[in-house]
Design an enzyme around this catalytic site. Structure first.
Site, PDB file in Angstrom:
ATOM      1  N   GLY A 156      30.607  38.075  36.905  1.00 55.28           N
ATOM      2  CA  GLY A 156      30.156  38.367  37.349  1.00 55.28           C
ATOM      3  C   GLY A 156      31.667  38.792  38.707  1.00 55.28           C
ATOM      4  N   ASP A 296      30.502  33.376  37.517  1.00 57.62           N
ATOM      5  CA  ASP A 296      30.243  34.955  38.439  1.00 57.62           C
ATOM      6  C   ASP A 296      31.614  34.763  39.305  1.00 57.62           C
ATOM      7  OD1 ASP A 296      29.440  36.999  40.220  1.00 57.62           O
ATOM      8  OD2 ASP A 296      27.109  36.092  40.623  1.00 57.62           O
ATOM      9  N   HIS A 297      32.185  35.701  39.517  1.00 56.22           N
ATOM     10  CA  HIS A 297      33.189  35.989  39.861  1.00 56.22           C
ATOM     11  C   HIS A 297      33.650  36.448  41.628  1.00 56.22           C
ATOM     12  CE1 HIS A 297      37.963  36.450  41.184  1.00 56.22           C
ATOM     13  NE2 HIS A 297      38.096  35.343  41.212  1.00 56.22           N
ATOM     14  N   SER A 298      31.743  37.011  42.034  1.00 55.46           N
ATOM     15  CA  SER A 298      31.894  37.431  42.834  1.00 55.46           C
ATOM     16  C   SER A 298      31.973  37.068  43.961  1.00 55.46           C
ATOM     17  CB  SER A 298      30.756  38.528  42.507  1.00 55.46           C
ATOM     18  OG  SER A 298      29.504  37.562  42.877  1.00 55.46           O
TER      19      SER A 298
END
EC number: 3.1.22.1
Length: 364
Positions: A156, A296-298
């Protein structure tokens, strides 16, 4: 699948001359938007499996909407907004920065620079600031067209675009002297260089050398919305969220960030305001999607009791206490109402008070 005629495609990609702004998924100028690129396996379907599906949000969208096709498309919000970069840039100024830049001009990943990613694109009337979490993005201006990097399909990602009048870019450029970005492509000539001396300093790799080691400024968008930019340099020596942001906003924070890096900071309840690490994200509706924070990299946070939402480029880990970076916050109802329900679960503090239940779903 039917193909678009050349005339129809040209109409979809048409951007009015002299209108440098964020463009929404519908093709119209917007004051701000957020794109949330979903993890590759978050829901069934060819686009989802390839990691190119996204959710879209702006002031008028009525909450999260499915993105208009693939995030790799030049007709969506991101592709259309960045389109001027890949056309005639003679009347523009721009700055592309990323601590993990595309392979361009020999740029390499640089851990001594800020952990910060973004785009400034402006003309003589204004432009936009795009803040994001995406490695190797966007392509440099010498590229043939906009594209989404294959390396950013799996996890993400979040991107926030805000349209600003020209006057606001002086404050924006000063914030970048704190975050110490790795600039991998830029154009800053003539009037732009004279009007924005801080940008020249940023391009040269200069940054603040004395206290204060952090800076907060209020920015006003083209439509008059108020945003608060928080920027810190490496000498700040503390976590952005628990060391500054929670107290500055006067609120507990639930923080989503990349949790596969070394030295992850646990949830922190040592102060008046608590900072809690998000562990699960869930979009509303029976189809979700929902996923773990490890997918999720957000980088974003939300205040559960007050209408603050922030989207930025910093994680919560020991190393980033000593790197530059920041986040952009706002008390916009449309933004807060969209992000607050996304928090499905979080990591409790070891001796956390019961205001938040351990690993429990978020309460309405």
């Amino acid at each position: 699948m039917a193909t678009l005629s050349p005339l129809l495609l040209a109409a979809l990609l048409w951007v009015p001359v002299g209108t440098l702004t964020c463009y929404g998924d519908s093709g119209q100028p917007v004051d701000w938007f957020v794109v949330y690129k979903l993890p590759a396996h978050s829901s069934p379907g060819d686009v989802a499996q390839s990691g190119l599906r996204y959710k879209y949000l702006d002031e008028e969208s009525g909450g999260w909407r499915d993105g208009a096709g693939s995030i790799n498309s030049s007709t969506g919000a991101l592709g259309r907004s960045l389109l001027p970069l890949y056309r005639n840039t003679s009347q523009l100024a721009f700055l592309l920065y990323n601590d993990q830049p595309p392979k361009y001009r020999g740029s390499q990943h640089s851990s001594n620079r800020g952990h910060t990613k973004g785009v400034l694109l402006l003309d003589q009337e204004g432009g936009f600031w795009l803040i994001h979490s995406v490695p190797n993005f966007p392509p440099p201006s010498s590229s043939a067209a906009y594209s989404w990097p294959p390396s950013a399909r799996t996890y993400g990602q979040t991107l926030i675009c805000v349209s600003f009048p020209l006057t606001q870019f002086l404050n924006i450029s000063r914030q970048l002297t704190y975050t110490y970005p790795m600039v991998y492509d830029y154009k800053l000539e003539g009037d732009f260089a004279r009007k924005f001396p801080y940008l020249e300093e940023v391009v040269k790799g200069h940054h603040v050398l004395q206290e204060p080691w952090n800076s907060s400024v209020t920015l006003t968008s083209k439509a008059g919305a108020s945003f608060q930019s928080f920027a810190k340099c490496g000498n700040f020596g503390d976590d952005l969220y628990s060391g500054w942001l929670a107290e500055a906003l006067g609120s507990n924070l639930q923080v989503q960030f990349w949790q596969r890096s070394a030295g992850i900071l646990p949830s922190n309840c040592s102060g008046v305001q608590h900072v809690l690490d998000v562990t699960q994200i869930a979009f509303p509706g029976p189809a979700g999607p929902n996923f773990n924070a490890t997918e999720d990299h957000s980088k974003w946070c939300v205040a559960p009791e007050r209408p603050w939402t922030c989207v930025g480029d910093m994680n919560r880990n020991k190393r980033e206490e000593h790197r530059g970076g920041g986040t952009l916050c706002a008390q916009l109802p449309a933004l807060w109402k969209a992000f607050k329900p996304l928090v499905k679960a979080w990591e409790p503090c070891e001796k956390e008070n019961r205001a938040f239940s351990p690993r429990s779903p978020a309460k309405d």
